[in-house]
Motif scaffolding. Structure first.
Motif, PDB file in Angstrom:
ATOM      1  N   ILE A  79       0.861  -1.180   0.000  1.00  0.00           N
ATOM      2  CA  ILE A  79       0.000   0.000   0.000  1.00  0.00           C
ATOM      3  C   ILE A  79       0.900   1.232   0.000  1.00  0.00           C
ATOM      4  CG2 ILE A  79      -1.770   1.274   1.260  1.00  0.00           C
ATOM      5  CD1 ILE A  79      -2.664  -1.454   2.423  1.00  0.00           C
ATOM      6  N   PRO A  80       0.672   2.154  -0.950  1.00  0.00           N
ATOM      7  CA  PRO A  80       1.567   3.314  -1.042  1.00  0.00           C
ATOM      8  C   PRO A  80       1.446   4.262   0.156  1.00  0.00           C
ATOM      9  CG  PRO A  80      -0.251   3.495  -2.604  1.00  0.00           C
ATOM     10  CD  PRO A  80      -0.363   2.150  -1.957  1.00  0.00           C
ATOM     11  N   VAL A  81       2.538   4.938   0.457  1.00  0.00           N
ATOM     12  CA  VAL A  81       2.609   5.873   1.578  1.00  0.00           C
ATOM     13  C   VAL A  81       1.520   6.944   1.454  1.00  0.00           C
ATOM     14  CG1 VAL A  81       4.065   7.645   2.654  1.00  0.00           C
ATOM     15  CG2 VAL A  81       5.078   5.499   1.886  1.00  0.00           C
ATOM     16  N   TRP A  82       1.307   7.450   0.244  1.00  0.00           N
ATOM     17  CA  TRP A  82       0.343   8.543   0.051  1.00  0.00           C
ATOM     18  C   TRP A  82      -1.092   8.137   0.372  1.00  0.00           C
ATOM     19  CZ3 TRP A  82      -3.206   7.161  -3.524  1.00  0.00           C
ATOM     20  CH2 TRP A  82      -2.815   6.269  -4.520  1.00  0.00           C
ATOM     21  N   ALA A  83      -1.364   6.841   0.425  1.00  0.00           N
ATOM     22  CA  ALA A  83      -2.717   6.378   0.745  1.00  0.00           C
ATOM     23  C   ALA A  83      -3.081   6.684   2.199  1.00  0.00           C
ATOM     24  CB  ALA A  83      -2.842   4.879   0.468  1.00  0.00           C
ATOM     25  N   PHE A  84      -2.072   6.923   3.024  1.00  0.00           N
ATOM     26  CA  PHE A  84      -2.307   7.187   4.449  1.00  0.00           C
ATOM     27  C   PHE A  84      -1.936   8.611   4.858  1.00  0.00           C
ATOM     28  CE2 PHE A  84      -1.625   2.597   4.159  1.00  0.00           C
ATOM     29  CZ  PHE A  84      -2.828   2.174   4.699  1.00  0.00           C
ATOM     30  N   GLU A  85      -1.825   9.490   3.899  1.00  0.00           N
ATOM     31  CA  GLU A  85      -1.490  10.880   4.208  1.00  0.00           C
ATOM     32  C   GLU A  85      -2.515  11.503   5.150  1.00  0.00           C
ATOM     33  OE1 GLU A  85       0.736  13.349   0.688  1.00  0.00           O
ATOM     34  OE2 GLU A  85      -1.409  13.197   0.632  1.00  0.00           O
ATOM     35  N   THR A  86      -2.021  12.254   6.117  1.00  0.00           N
ATOM     36  CA  THR A  86      -2.947  12.964   6.992  1.00  0.00           C
ATOM     37  C   THR A  86      -3.521  14.175   6.244  1.00  0.00           C
ATOM     38  OG1 THR A  86      -1.159  14.259   7.937  1.00  0.00           O
ATOM     39  CG2 THR A  86      -1.802  12.261   9.121  1.00  0.00           C
ATOM     40  N   LYS A 104      -8.151  14.006  11.154  1.00  0.00           N
ATOM     41  CA  LYS A 104      -6.845  14.196  10.509  1.00  0.00           C
ATOM     42  C   LYS A 104      -6.341  12.960   9.755  1.00  0.00           C
ATOM     43  CE  LYS A 104      -2.485  16.440  11.543  1.00  0.00           C
ATOM     44  NZ  LYS A 104      -2.773  17.695  10.904  1.00  0.00           N
ATOM     45  N   SER A 105      -6.632  11.785  10.271  1.00  0.00           N
ATOM     46  CA  SER A 105      -6.120  10.552   9.663  1.00  0.00           C
ATOM     47  C   SER A 105      -7.214   9.715   9.006  1.00  0.00           C
ATOM     48  CB  SER A 105      -5.404   9.706  10.720  1.00  0.00           C
ATOM     49  OG  SER A 105      -4.305  10.422  11.239  1.00  0.00           O
ATOM     50  N   ASP A 106      -8.371  10.308   8.785  1.00  0.00           N
ATOM     51  CA  ASP A 106      -9.491   9.546   8.224  1.00  0.00           C
ATOM     52  C   ASP A 106     -10.149  10.329   7.088  1.00  0.00           C
ATOM     53  OD1 ASP A 106     -11.768   8.077   7.669  1.00  0.00           O
ATOM     54  OD2 ASP A 106     -12.395   7.888   9.766  1.00  0.00           O
ATOM     55  N   GLU A 157     -11.943   9.397   4.534  1.00  0.00           N
ATOM     56  CA  GLU A 157     -13.321   9.028   4.181  1.00  0.00           C
ATOM     57  C   GLU A 157     -14.328   9.722   5.095  1.00  0.00           C
ATOM     58  OE1 GLU A 157     -14.250   7.389   1.405  1.00  0.00           O
ATOM     59  OE2 GLU A 157     -12.104   7.393   0.937  1.00  0.00           O
ATOM     60  N   THR A 158     -14.073   9.728   6.396  1.00  0.00           N
ATOM     61  CA  THR A 158     -14.987  10.383   7.339  1.00  0.00           C
ATOM     62  C   THR A 158     -14.950  11.896   7.147  1.00  0.00           C
ATOM     63  OG1 THR A 158     -14.684   8.570   8.889  1.00  0.00           O
ATOM     64  CG2 THR A 158     -15.615  10.601   9.775  1.00  0.00           C
ATOM     65  N   TYR A 159     -13.767  12.443   6.909  1.00  0.00           N
ATOM     66  CA  TYR A 159     -13.634  13.876   6.629  1.00  0.00           C
ATOM     67  C   TYR A 159     -14.506  14.265   5.435  1.00  0.00           C
ATOM     68  CZ  TYR A 159     -11.473  18.045   4.568  1.00  0.00           C
ATOM     69  OH  TYR A 159     -11.260  19.277   3.991  1.00  0.00           O
ATOM     70  N   THR A 160     -14.403  13.509   4.363  1.00  0.00           N
ATOM     71  CA  THR A 160     -15.186  13.787   3.150  1.00  0.00           C
ATOM     72  C   THR A 160     -16.678  13.644   3.424  1.00  0.00           C
ATOM     73  OG1 THR A 160     -13.344  13.084   1.753  1.00  0.00           O
ATOM     74  CG2 THR A 160     -15.539  13.081   0.749  1.00  0.00           C
ATOM     75  N   ALA A 161     -17.072  12.577   4.088  1.00  0.00           N
ATOM     76  CA  ALA A 161     -18.491  12.349   4.392  1.00  0.00           C
ATOM     77  C   ALA A 161     -19.061  13.453   5.277  1.00  0.00           C
ATOM     78  CB  ALA A 161     -18.674  10.986   5.047  1.00  0.00           C
ATOM     79  N   ALA A 162     -18.254  13.954   6.204  1.00  0.00           N
ATOM     80  CA  ALA A 162     -18.739  14.972   7.144  1.00  0.00           C
ATOM     81  C   ALA A 162     -19.012  16.309   6.457  1.00  0.00           C
ATOM     82  CB  ALA A 162     -17.731  15.146   8.276  1.00  0.00           C
ATOM     83  N   LYS A 163     -18.468  16.526   5.267  1.00  0.00           N
ATOM     84  CA  LYS A 163     -18.719  17.771   4.527  1.00  0.00           C
ATOM     85  C   LYS A 163     -20.028  17.710   3.736  1.00  0.00           C
ATOM     86  CE  LYS A 163     -14.885  17.630   2.215  1.00  0.00           C
ATOM     87  NZ  LYS A 163     -13.817  17.971   1.284  1.00  0.00           N
ATOM     88  N   THR A 164     -20.634  16.543   3.634  1.00  0.00           N
ATOM     89  CA  THR A 164     -21.794  16.326   2.775  1.00  0.00           C
ATOM     90  C   THR A 164     -22.979  17.223   3.117  1.00  0.00           C
ATOM     91  OG1 THR A 164     -21.103  14.055   2.403  1.00  0.00           O
ATOM     92  CG2 THR A 164     -23.392  14.567   1.912  1.00  0.00           C
ATOM     93  N   GLU A 165     -23.263  17.394   4.386  1.00  0.00           N
ATOM     94  CA  GLU A 165     -24.419  18.213   4.780  1.00  0.00           C
ATOM     95  C   GLU A 165     -24.283  19.644   4.246  1.00  0.00           C
ATOM     96  OE1 GLU A 165     -26.635  19.901   8.788  1.00  0.00           O
ATOM     97  OE2 GLU A 165     -25.308  18.169   8.979  1.00  0.00           O
ATOM     98  N   PHE A 166     -23.097  20.227   4.408  1.00  0.00           N
ATOM     99  CA  PHE A 166     -22.879  21.587   3.915  1.00  0.00           C
ATOM    100  C   PHE A 166     -22.978  21.626   2.392  1.00  0.00           C
ATOM    101  CE2 PHE A 166     -20.195  24.906   2.156  1.00  0.00           C
ATOM    102  CZ  PHE A 166     -20.719  26.031   2.769  1.00  0.00           C
ATOM    103  N   ILE A 167     -22.361  20.675   1.734  1.00  0.00           N
ATOM    104  CA  ILE A 167     -22.390  20.631   0.260  1.00  0.00           C
ATOM    105  C   ILE A 167     -23.822  20.536  -0.243  1.00  0.00           C
ATOM    106  CG2 ILE A 167     -21.741  19.230  -1.748  1.00  0.00           C
ATOM    107  CD1 ILE A 167     -19.110  18.593  -0.130  1.00  0.00           C
TER     108      ILE A 167
END
Length: 181
Positions: A10-17, A161-163, A165-175
């Motif tokens: 798994i590439p390093v960039w897949a776990f970027e904060t 910071k390290s998640d 998918e959750t970060y993206t999902a949490a923006k959905t309501e505003f979007i």
């Protein structure tokens, strides 16, 4: 199966904060350069439109320093050839089973083990195309919305910071609020 060996694939960039940076006027020019390069690389596959979207396309908006782009293609049929073409230009294909968004094909451009750009490849007529353009344009023309979004993103980036998918999902309501007003 030895999971530790599997993990090393798994590439390093897949776990970027997630790091939100202050607005950088250079993002606009990086977006233009990436768009121009993608137009050339993907023209053989019928791509006529590539758009710089996401927070780096909105002036004065804090963002992850990753240029988000999307391209519209007549068919996703030549995906293997597209992936081969993009791979030689530092783009990494993320298969749908990992991306979990069946309406697009996703690529990540990487330099020095860091994401520098994302590409969403969509079949022509995909409804999310218009939604992404509408969201970008509303934030470009309404600084109050852009400021609110910046504050939400900064808060969520600290919380998740390290998640990604959750970060993206949490923006959905505003979007959704922006898209439906």
């Amino acid at each position: 199966m030895d999971n530790s060996k599997e993990h090393t694939k798994i590439p390093v960039w897949a776990f970027e904060t997630i790091e939100i940076k202050k607005p950088d006027p250079d993002w606009k020019y990086k977006g233009i350069r990436e768009r121009e390069e993608l137009c050339i690389l993907l023209s053989a596959f019928g791509v006529k439109q590539v758009e710089h979207i996401g927070s780096t396309s909105i002036p004065n908006l804090p963002a992850k320093p990753i240029i988000d782009l999307m391209a519209s293609i007549p068919s996703l049929e030549p995906l293997n050839k597209i992936a081969e073409t993009l791979k030689s230009h530092e783009w990494h294909y993320v298969p749908p089973e990992l991306d979990k968004r069946p309406w697009r094909r996703f690529f990540v451009k990487v330099k020095n083990d860091k994401r520098i750009a994302h590409l969403q490849l969509m079949a022509e007529g995909e409804e999310r195309w218009d939604q992404l353009i509408k969201f970008r344009n509303k934030l470009r023309t309404n600084s109050d919305l852009a400021n609110e979004y910046g504050a939400i993103k900064s808060h969520l980036a600290q919380e998740y910071k390290s998640d990604r998918e959750t970060y993206t999902a949490a923006k959905t309501e505003f979007i959704n609020k922006v898209l439906h007003n």
